[in-house]
Motif scaffolding. Structure first.
Motif, PDB file in Angstrom:
ATOM      1  N   ILE A 140       3.899  -3.648  -1.730  1.00 37.60           N
ATOM      2  CA  ILE A 140       3.064  -5.132  -2.648  1.00 37.60           C
ATOM      3  C   ILE A 140       1.860  -4.953  -2.349  1.00 37.60           C
ATOM      4  CG2 ILE A 140       3.208  -7.094  -2.944  1.00 37.60           C
ATOM      5  CD1 ILE A 140       6.231  -7.059  -2.152  1.00 37.60           C
ATOM      6  N   ALA A 141       0.528  -5.343  -3.042  1.00 39.23           N
ATOM      7  CA  ALA A 141      -0.659  -5.187  -3.071  1.00 39.23           C
ATOM      8  C   ALA A 141      -1.127  -6.293  -3.849  1.00 39.23           C
ATOM      9  CB  ALA A 141      -1.366  -3.858  -3.354  1.00 39.23           C
ATOM     10  N   PRO A 142      -2.574  -6.833  -3.170  1.00 39.64           N
ATOM     11  CA  PRO A 142      -2.806  -7.576  -4.797  1.00 39.64           C
ATOM     12  C   PRO A 142      -3.437  -7.262  -5.596  1.00 39.64           C
ATOM     13  CG  PRO A 142      -4.763  -7.635  -1.962  1.00 39.64           C
ATOM     14  CD  PRO A 142      -2.940  -6.622  -2.187  1.00 39.64           C
ATOM     15  N   SER A 143      -3.584  -8.141  -6.793  1.00 41.86           N
ATOM     16  CA  SER A 143      -3.447  -7.939  -7.989  1.00 41.86           C
ATOM     17  C   SER A 143      -5.287  -8.397  -8.500  1.00 41.86           C
ATOM     18  CB  SER A 143      -3.227  -8.211  -8.743  1.00 41.86           C
ATOM     19  OG  SER A 143      -3.346  -8.446 -10.072  1.00 41.86           O
ATOM     20  N   ASP A 149       1.893  -5.377 -12.929  1.00 44.48           N
ATOM     21  CA  ASP A 149       1.594  -6.678 -12.383  1.00 44.48           C
ATOM     22  C   ASP A 149       2.757  -8.272 -12.330  1.00 44.48           C
ATOM     23  OD1 ASP A 149      -0.675  -7.425 -11.113  1.00 44.48           O
ATOM     24  OD2 ASP A 149      -1.441  -8.353 -12.598  1.00 44.48           O
ATOM     25  N   MET A 150       3.387  -8.370 -11.224  1.00 42.59           N
ATOM     26  CA  MET A 150       4.352  -9.752 -11.129  1.00 42.59           C
ATOM     27  C   MET A 150       3.346 -10.676 -10.477  1.00 42.59           C
ATOM     28  SD  MET A 150       7.640  -9.584  -8.666  1.00 42.59           S
ATOM     29  CE  MET A 150       8.231  -8.281 -10.891  1.00 42.59           C
ATOM     30  N   PRO A 151       3.612 -11.990 -11.203  1.00 42.66           N
ATOM     31  CA  PRO A 151       3.163 -13.332 -10.266  1.00 42.66           C
ATOM     32  C   PRO A 151       3.938 -13.608  -9.160  1.00 42.66           C
ATOM     33  CG  PRO A 151       4.995 -13.406 -12.378  1.00 42.66           C
ATOM     34  CD  PRO A 151       4.337 -11.907 -12.124  1.00 42.66           C
ATOM     35  N   PHE A 160       6.970 -14.702   1.566  1.00 42.42           N
ATOM     36  CA  PHE A 160       5.693 -13.901   1.214  1.00 42.42           C
ATOM     37  C   PHE A 160       4.374 -14.480   0.816  1.00 42.42           C
ATOM     38  CE2 PHE A 160       3.570 -11.615  -1.598  1.00 42.42           C
ATOM     39  CZ  PHE A 160       2.311 -10.362  -0.692  1.00 42.42           C
ATOM     40  N   THR A 161       3.298 -14.254   1.646  1.00 38.59           N
ATOM     41  CA  THR A 161       2.149 -14.988   0.394  1.00 38.59           C
ATOM     42  C   THR A 161       1.417 -13.422   0.720  1.00 38.59           C
ATOM     43  OG1 THR A 161       1.628 -15.890   3.016  1.00 38.59           O
ATOM     44  CG2 THR A 161       2.942 -17.014   1.534  1.00 38.59           C
ATOM     45  N   LEU A 162       0.046 -14.425  -0.449  1.00 36.37           N
ATOM     46  CA  LEU A 162      -0.695 -12.931   0.278  1.00 36.37           C
ATOM     47  C   LEU A 162      -1.748 -13.415   1.673  1.00 36.37           C
ATOM     48  CD1 LEU A 162      -3.056 -13.805  -3.504  1.00 36.37           C
ATOM     49  CD2 LEU A 162      -1.280 -11.851  -2.837  1.00 36.37           C
ATOM     50  N   ALA A 163      -1.569 -14.662   1.868  1.00 38.66           N
ATOM     51  CA  ALA A 163      -2.575 -14.603   3.215  1.00 38.66           C
ATOM     52  C   ALA A 163      -1.574 -12.498   4.780  1.00 38.66           C
ATOM     53  CB  ALA A 163      -2.326 -15.663   4.216  1.00 38.66           C
ATOM     54  N   THR A 180      -1.881  -3.603   2.188  1.00 36.78           N
ATOM     55  CA  THR A 180      -0.675  -3.563   1.205  1.00 36.78           C
ATOM     56  C   THR A 180       0.888  -3.295   1.828  1.00 36.78           C
ATOM     57  OG1 THR A 180      -1.784  -1.834  -0.154  1.00 36.78           O
ATOM     58  CG2 THR A 180      -0.045  -1.469  -0.311  1.00 36.78           C
ATOM     59  N   LEU A 181       1.925  -4.331   1.529  1.00 35.93           N
ATOM     60  CA  LEU A 181       3.016  -3.882   2.296  1.00 35.93           C
ATOM     61  C   LEU A 181       3.809  -2.443   1.248  1.00 35.93           C
ATOM     62  CD1 LEU A 181       5.567  -5.802   3.419  1.00 35.93           C
ATOM     63  CD2 LEU A 181       6.249  -6.872   1.467  1.00 35.93           C
TER      64      LEU A 181
END
Length: 263
Positions: free
Chosen positions: A35-38, A66-68, A75-78, A108-109
């Protein structure tokens, strides 16, 4: 491009499904995930690769979409800013539960995923007349949050021809009860699922239908799709009328577009 990627991934997942007895097919799935930032702050890039599929082919099934961010819990972007942090990112739905467990490195996770299908969902779907499920298809249902209440709402709205397979496309192309009702109110009731999917793919919308009718046209469902494919828009019709061509049929307008006679 995002829609195309998601569509191809989902259709491939659905296509891998084989009709087996439920006890044989509803096994957990495993593989790698990241999982990575969009580019959009409320979404993430989510990738899955299965350990193995039918025939033992490594990596034969992949999801890259690309997923919401709201699809996940735990999990959060932080979390992506904390190198070395262990995270369990979970997507849970009626069809099953997918957990991506790993460690964050360079925003990236990276880790492993497990998908556990829910047999109770399969039983509920069977009562509604939908069969032929295996773990791969239920994984796709989970990624797109397909719920029995949503399917029932489509049926109540008059959608016909819903199948185990086209449910995924109905979700991808946002054929929701509100859209179905809007088309029904315009004289297109009880449309089959495949027709509604085609409507959404080609951008058939209630506002444009109303404009066609205000100009004296009464297109049927197939003509609406043709008009969208060949860009016979209200603006194009007005352009033709401004040139003195006021009585063109839909078929003639389509031909003009196909053979580029307006240029």
């Amino acid at each position: 491009m995002r829609t195309c990627s998601v569509v191809l991934s989902a259709l491939f997942v659905a296509g891998c499904a084989s009709v087996l007895h439920a006890d044989d097919q509803l096994q957990p799935l495993h593989g790698s995930c990241n999982i990575a930032p969009s580019t959009e702050g409320d979404r993430v890039q989510f990738k899955l690769e299965r350990d193995s599929c039918e025939g033992g082919k490594h990596g034969c099934n992949m999801n890259d979409s690309d997923m919401p961010l709201s699809n996940f819990t735990g999990f959060t972007l932080a979390d992506l800013k904390n190198d070395g942090t262990h995270v369990d990112a979970v997507i849970a739905s009626e069809a099953g539960k997918l957990t991506c467990s790993g460690t964050v490195h360079d925003l990236t996770l990276n880790g492993d995923f497990t998908f556990v299908p829910d047999p109770a969902f399969v039983a509920r779907m069977a009562k509604m007349g939908f069969t032929g499920y295996d773990s791969e298809k239920l994984e796709a249902y989970t990624l797109f949050h397909i719920e029995t209440s949503w399917i029932q709402a489509l049926q109540s709205a008059g959608v016909t021809g819903i199948t185990t397979d086209n449910i995924i496309a109905l979700r991808i192309f946002k054929v929701d009860p509100a859209y179905v009702k809007s088309m029904s109110d315009l004289g297109f009731p009880n449309l089959p699922a495949e027709k509604l999917i085609a409507f959404r793919i080609h951008g058939v919308n209630p506002e444009e239908v109303k404009q066609y009718r205000a100009m004296g046209y009464q297109p049927n469902a197939d003509e609406l799709i043709q008009m969208r494919i060949f860009k016979v828009t209200p603006e194009f019709i007005q352009h033709m009328q401004a040139r003195g061509l006021n009585n063109l049929t839909i078929a003639k307008l389509v031909q003009i577009r196909i053979f580029k006679l307006a240029e």
